[in-house]
Design a protein around this motif. Structure first.
Motif, PDB file in Angstrom:
ATOM      1  N   SER A  36     -15.407   3.198  -0.790  1.00  0.00           N
ATOM      2  CA  SER A  36     -15.197   2.265  -1.901  1.00  0.00           C
ATOM      3  C   SER A  36     -14.909   0.864  -1.384  1.00  0.00           C
ATOM      4  CB  SER A  36     -14.043   2.750  -2.786  1.00  0.00           C
ATOM      5  OG  SER A  36     -14.347   3.985  -3.393  1.00  0.00           O
ATOM      6  N   LEU A  37     -14.097   0.766  -0.345  1.00  0.00           N
ATOM      7  CA  LEU A  37     -13.793  -0.536   0.245  1.00  0.00           C
ATOM      8  C   LEU A  37     -15.052  -1.162   0.844  1.00  0.00           C
ATOM      9  CD1 LEU A  37     -10.406   0.392   1.968  1.00  0.00           C
ATOM     10  CD2 LEU A  37     -10.672  -1.302   0.147  1.00  0.00           C
ATOM     11  N   LYS A  38     -15.843  -0.362   1.540  1.00  0.00           N
ATOM     12  CA  LYS A  38     -17.074  -0.879   2.139  1.00  0.00           C
ATOM     13  C   LYS A  38     -18.052  -1.366   1.072  1.00  0.00           C
ATOM     14  CE  LYS A  38     -16.297  -0.273   6.539  1.00  0.00           C
ATOM     15  NZ  LYS A  38     -16.186  -1.463   7.458  1.00  0.00           N
ATOM     16  N   ALA A  39     -17.962  -0.763  -0.116  1.00  0.00           N
ATOM     17  CA  ALA A  39     -18.835  -1.174  -1.222  1.00  0.00           C
ATOM     18  C   ALA A  39     -18.322  -2.413  -1.940  1.00  0.00           C
ATOM     19  CB  ALA A  39     -18.992  -0.023  -2.212  1.00  0.00           C
ATOM     20  N   GLY A  40     -17.176  -2.960  -1.472  1.00  0.00           N
ATOM     21  CA  GLY A  40     -16.650  -4.187  -2.066  1.00  0.00           C
ATOM     22  C   GLY A  40     -15.608  -3.971  -3.138  1.00  0.00           C
ATOM     23  N   GLU A  41     -15.119  -2.759  -3.273  1.00  0.00           N
ATOM     24  CA  GLU A  41     -14.129  -2.450  -4.314  1.00  0.00           C
ATOM     25  C   GLU A  41     -12.714  -2.567  -3.763  1.00  0.00           C
ATOM     26  OE1 GLU A  41     -12.610   1.421  -6.912  1.00  0.00           O
ATOM     27  OE2 GLU A  41     -14.613   1.426  -5.987  1.00  0.00           O
ATOM     28  N   SER A  42     -11.844  -3.262  -4.475  1.00  0.00           N
ATOM     29  CA  SER A  42     -10.431  -3.297  -4.114  1.00  0.00           C
ATOM     30  C   SER A  42      -9.745  -2.042  -4.634  1.00  0.00           C
ATOM     31  CB  SER A  42      -9.752  -4.536  -4.700  1.00  0.00           C
ATOM     32  OG  SER A  42     -10.263  -5.722  -4.113  1.00  0.00           O
ATOM     33  N   LEU A  43      -8.686  -1.620  -3.948  1.00  0.00           N
ATOM     34  CA  LEU A  43      -7.974  -0.399  -4.313  1.00  0.00           C
ATOM     35  C   LEU A  43      -6.518  -0.695  -4.637  1.00  0.00           C
ATOM     36  CD1 LEU A  43      -9.262   2.053  -1.534  1.00  0.00           C
ATOM     37  CD2 LEU A  43     -10.143   1.785  -3.850  1.00  0.00           C
ATOM     38  N   GLU A  44      -6.014  -0.079  -5.688  1.00  0.00           N
ATOM     39  CA  GLU A  44      -4.590  -0.162  -6.023  1.00  0.00           C
ATOM     40  C   GLU A  44      -3.866   0.969  -5.312  1.00  0.00           C
ATOM     41  OE1 GLU A  44      -3.008  -2.459  -7.755  1.00  0.00           O
ATOM     42  OE2 GLU A  44      -4.855  -3.574  -8.197  1.00  0.00           O
ATOM     43  N   ILE A  45      -2.931   0.598  -4.450  1.00  0.00           N
ATOM     44  CA  ILE A  45      -2.210   1.603  -3.657  1.00  0.00           C
ATOM     45  C   ILE A  45      -0.723   1.253  -3.649  1.00  0.00           C
ATOM     46  CG2 ILE A  45      -1.979   2.719  -1.405  1.00  0.00           C
ATOM     47  CD1 ILE A  45      -4.859   1.921  -0.812  1.00  0.00           C
ATOM     48  N   ALA A  46       0.081   2.138  -4.187  1.00  0.00           N
ATOM     49  CA  ALA A  46       1.544   1.995  -4.153  1.00  0.00           C
ATOM     50  C   ALA A  46       1.999   0.631  -4.660  1.00  0.00           C
ATOM     51  CB  ALA A  46       2.069   2.229  -2.734  1.00  0.00           C
ATOM     52  N   GLY A  47       1.322   0.121  -5.689  1.00  0.00           N
ATOM     53  CA  GLY A  47       1.708  -1.154  -6.278  1.00  0.00           C
ATOM     54  C   GLY A  47       1.087  -2.370  -5.624  1.00  0.00           C
ATOM     55  N   TYR A  48       0.211  -2.166  -4.644  1.00  0.00           N
ATOM     56  CA  TYR A  48      -0.438  -3.267  -3.944  1.00  0.00           C
ATOM     57  C   TYR A  48      -1.952  -3.157  -4.110  1.00  0.00           C
ATOM     58  CZ  TYR A  48       4.076  -3.996  -1.662  1.00  0.00           C
ATOM     59  OH  TYR A  48       5.398  -4.233  -1.420  1.00  0.00           O
ATOM     60  N   THR A  49      -2.608  -4.311  -4.241  1.00  0.00           N
ATOM     61  CA  THR A  49      -4.069  -4.333  -4.316  1.00  0.00           C
ATOM     62  C   THR A  49      -4.621  -4.621  -2.931  1.00  0.00           C
ATOM     63  OG1 THR A  49      -4.005  -5.144  -6.595  1.00  0.00           O
ATOM     64  CG2 THR A  49      -6.068  -5.411  -5.398  1.00  0.00           C
ATOM     65  N   LEU A  50      -5.308  -3.646  -2.370  1.00  0.00           N
ATOM     66  CA  LEU A  50      -5.885  -3.783  -1.034  1.00  0.00           C
ATOM     67  C   LEU A  50      -7.330  -4.240  -1.165  1.00  0.00           C
ATOM     68  CD1 LEU A  50      -5.671  -3.328   2.066  1.00  0.00           C
ATOM     69  CD2 LEU A  50      -6.488  -0.985   1.643  1.00  0.00           C
ATOM     70  N   SER A  51      -7.630  -5.429  -0.646  1.00  0.00           N
ATOM     71  CA  SER A  51      -8.984  -5.972  -0.729  1.00  0.00           C
ATOM     72  C   SER A  51      -9.831  -5.467   0.432  1.00  0.00           C
ATOM     73  CB  SER A  51      -8.942  -7.503  -0.698  1.00  0.00           C
ATOM     74  OG  SER A  51      -8.564  -7.951   0.596  1.00  0.00           O
ATOM     75  N   PRO A  52     -11.152  -5.442   0.268  1.00  0.00           N
ATOM     76  CA  PRO A  52     -12.026  -5.066   1.387  1.00  0.00           C
ATOM     77  C   PRO A  52     -11.845  -5.978   2.602  1.00  0.00           C
ATOM     78  CG  PRO A  52     -13.236  -4.962  -0.668  1.00  0.00           C
ATOM     79  CD  PRO A  52     -11.905  -5.586  -0.991  1.00  0.00           C
ATOM     80  N   ALA A  53     -11.621  -7.271   2.362  1.00  0.00           N
ATOM     81  CA  ALA A  53     -11.471  -8.207   3.485  1.00  0.00           C
ATOM     82  C   ALA A  53     -10.245  -7.873   4.321  1.00  0.00           C
ATOM     83  CB  ALA A  53     -11.392  -9.639   2.969  1.00  0.00           C
ATOM     84  N   LEU A  54      -9.136  -7.557   3.658  1.00  0.00           N
ATOM     85  CA  LEU A  54      -7.925  -7.218   4.392  1.00  0.00           C
ATOM     86  C   LEU A  54      -8.073  -5.862   5.080  1.00  0.00           C
ATOM     87  CD1 LEU A  54      -5.094  -7.860   5.266  1.00  0.00           C
ATOM     88  CD2 LEU A  54      -4.243  -7.024   3.071  1.00  0.00           C
ATOM     89  N   ALA A  55      -8.659  -4.902   4.363  1.00  0.00           N
ATOM     90  CA  ALA A  55      -8.856  -3.575   4.948  1.00  0.00           C
ATOM     91  C   ALA A  55      -9.742  -3.650   6.194  1.00  0.00           C
ATOM     92  CB  ALA A  55      -9.465  -2.637   3.915  1.00  0.00           C
ATOM     93  N   ASP A  56     -10.790  -4.453   6.148  1.00  0.00           N
ATOM     94  CA  ASP A  56     -11.686  -4.580   7.298  1.00  0.00           C
ATOM     95  C   ASP A  56     -10.945  -5.143   8.509  1.00  0.00           C
ATOM     96  OD1 ASP A  56     -13.822  -3.561   5.924  1.00  0.00           O
ATOM     97  OD2 ASP A  56     -14.777  -5.503   5.528  1.00  0.00           O
ATOM     98  N   GLY A  57     -10.097  -6.146   8.268  1.00  0.00           N
ATOM     99  CA  GLY A  57      -9.358  -6.744   9.372  1.00  0.00           C
ATOM    100  C   GLY A  57      -8.383  -5.778  10.002  1.00  0.00           C
ATOM    101  N   ILE A  58      -7.657  -5.037   9.162  1.00  0.00           N
ATOM    102  CA  ILE A  58      -6.717  -4.045   9.679  1.00  0.00           C
ATOM    103  C   ILE A  58      -7.476  -2.969  10.456  1.00  0.00           C
ATOM    104  CG2 ILE A  58      -5.049  -2.262   9.041  1.00  0.00           C
ATOM    105  CD1 ILE A  58      -4.331  -3.977   6.588  1.00  0.00           C
ATOM    106  N   ASP A  59      -8.573  -2.499   9.881  1.00  0.00           N
ATOM    107  CA  ASP A  59      -9.343  -1.403  10.463  1.00  0.00           C
ATOM    108  C   ASP A  59      -9.871  -1.752  11.848  1.00  0.00           C
ATOM    109  OD1 ASP A  59     -10.325   1.224  10.176  1.00  0.00           O
ATOM    110  OD2 ASP A  59     -12.298   0.478   9.595  1.00  0.00           O
ATOM    111  N   ALA A  60     -10.219  -3.009  12.060  1.00  0.00           N
ATOM    112  CA  ALA A  60     -10.830  -3.419  13.328  1.00  0.00           C
ATOM    113  C   ALA A  60      -9.814  -3.744  14.415  1.00  0.00           C
ATOM    114  CB  ALA A  60     -11.721  -4.640  13.096  1.00  0.00           C
TER     115      ALA A  60
END
Length: 279
Positions: free
Chosen positions: A176-200
Motif C-alpha cells: 500500500s505504501l509503495k502504491a502511494g497510500e498513506s497509512l494510519e497507525i497508532a494515531g500517526y499518519t505514515l506517508s510513503p515518503a517517510l516510510a521509504d526513507g526509514i526503510d532504506a
C-alpha cells in the motif's frame, strides 16, 4: 520546574525553509565546552522520552555543553503535519538546527539522537559536507526496515483487537505504501515518503566520520551489547570510525507506558562526555 542552579531553557521557533521548528535551548553554564543538537525518537517514543531528554540536557548544560532540543517537522509543537513529514525533510531540520547552535555558540556542534533519532543523526553525519563534532547515540535503531516492520505491526495488532483481519500482514501494508497510500497507525499518519526513507536506512552502511559514543540500556549489570548492535559497532570500527560503547542498566523508558527515568544512562552519558570528543 527548573532545578536550583540551572537556567531555564529558552523556548523558540527556528525558522527553516520548510517551516518553523519548535526548539528548547539549554545554554551551557560557565565556559562553553561543547554543543549538541538532540534528535528525538519516532512517534510515541518521543513523548515517552521527553523527561529523560530534559534531564540529560540540564545535566549536560551544567557541564558546559549547550543543548538544542529539536521537534522535527510534524512532531511536538513544530509546524506541519506528521503525515507530510519525510526522511529528507527531517535531515534538513537537523542541518538547520545544527547551523543555529553553531552560530549561537561559535563552535562545531555534535548530534545526540535517541532510537530512530540516532539513525537520523548517523545519516546526517554521513551526508553533511562537514561531519558533526561527535555523535552521542542512545539505543540507536540500526536497521530502518526492521523498525518499520515493528511500526506496521501496530496497525495489524489494532485491526485484530477490533475483530478484523491482519490485512495480509506487513507485506500488504508495504505494498500500500509503495502504491502511494498513506497509512494510519497508532494515531500517526505514515506517508510513503517517510516510510521509504526509514526503510532504506541501514547503520552498517553509514560509518560516521566523527567520534561516536554509543550508549545502550541493558536489562541488568554485566549484560553485553546486543548482537545486532555489536555487529554495527564492529563494522564501523573496521571502516575507521572511532566508537566507544557505554552500557547502562535500567528500564526502556522510550517504550514504557508510564514515565520512568534511567539515571544510570544519564550518569554514563555524563561520564562519557567529561573528556573532549577527541580524547
Amino acid at each position: 520546574m527548573t532545578p536550583p542552579g540551572h537556567a531555564p531553557a529558552d523556548a523558540f521557533f527556528l525558522d527553516t525553509p520548510d517551516g518553523p521548528r519548535f526548539c528548547l535551548f539549554h545554554a551551557p553554564l560557565g565556559e562553553c565546552r561543547g554543543a549538541l543538537v538532540y534528535v528525538p525518537p519516532f512517534a510515541e517514543e518521543m513523548n515517552r522520552s521527553r523527561r529523560m531528554a530534559a534531564l540529560q540536557a540540564r545535566a549536560l548544560a551544567a557541564q558546559g555543553i549547550g543543548v538544542l532540543l529539536l521537534d522535527l517537522h510534524g512532531c511536538g509543537d513544530s509546524a506541519g503535519d506528521f503525515g507530510d513529514a519525510s526522511w529528507d525533510g527531517w535531515l534538513r531540520d537537523i542541518a538547520a538546527a545544527r547551523a543555529w547552535i553553531e552560530d549561537k555558540l561559535g563552535r562545531s556542534a555534535g548530534l545526540w539522537g535517541l532510537r530512530l533519532g540516532a539513525l537520523l543523526a548517523v545519516a546526517h553525519a554521513q551526508r553533511a559536507p562537514q561531519p558533526p563534532e561527535r555523535l552521542l547515540l542512545w539505543q540507536p535503531v540500526t536497521l530502518g526496515s526492521g523498525y518499520l516492520n515493528q511500526f506496521l505491526r501496530l496497525r495489524l495488532a489494532g485491526e485484530l483487537l477490533q475483530g478484523g483481519s491482519d490485512s495480509g500482514g506487513t507485506e500488504a501494508l508495504r505494498a500500500s505504501l509503495k502504491a502511494g497510500e498513506s497509512l494510519e497507525i497508532a494515531g500517526y499518519t505514515l506517508s510513503p515518503a517517510l516510510a521509504d526513507g526509514i526503510d532504506a536506512a541501514d547503520a552498517r552502511a553509514l560509518a560516521p566520520r566523527c567520534p561516536i559514543h554509543w550508549c545502550e540500556v541493558v536489562a541488568a549489570p554485566g549484560r553485553p551489547l546486543p548482537p545486532a548492535a555489536a555487529r554495527v559497532v564492529d563494522t564501523w570500527k573496521l571502516q575507521g570510525s572511532r566508537v566507544e560503547v557505554h552500557l547502562a542498566d535500567g528500564p526502556q523508558f522510550w517504550a514504557a507506558p508510564e514515565t520512568v527515568d534511567c539515571p544510570n544512562l544519564i550518569a554514563a552519558t555524563n561520564a562519557a562526555l567529561t573528556l573532549p570528543a577527541h580524547a
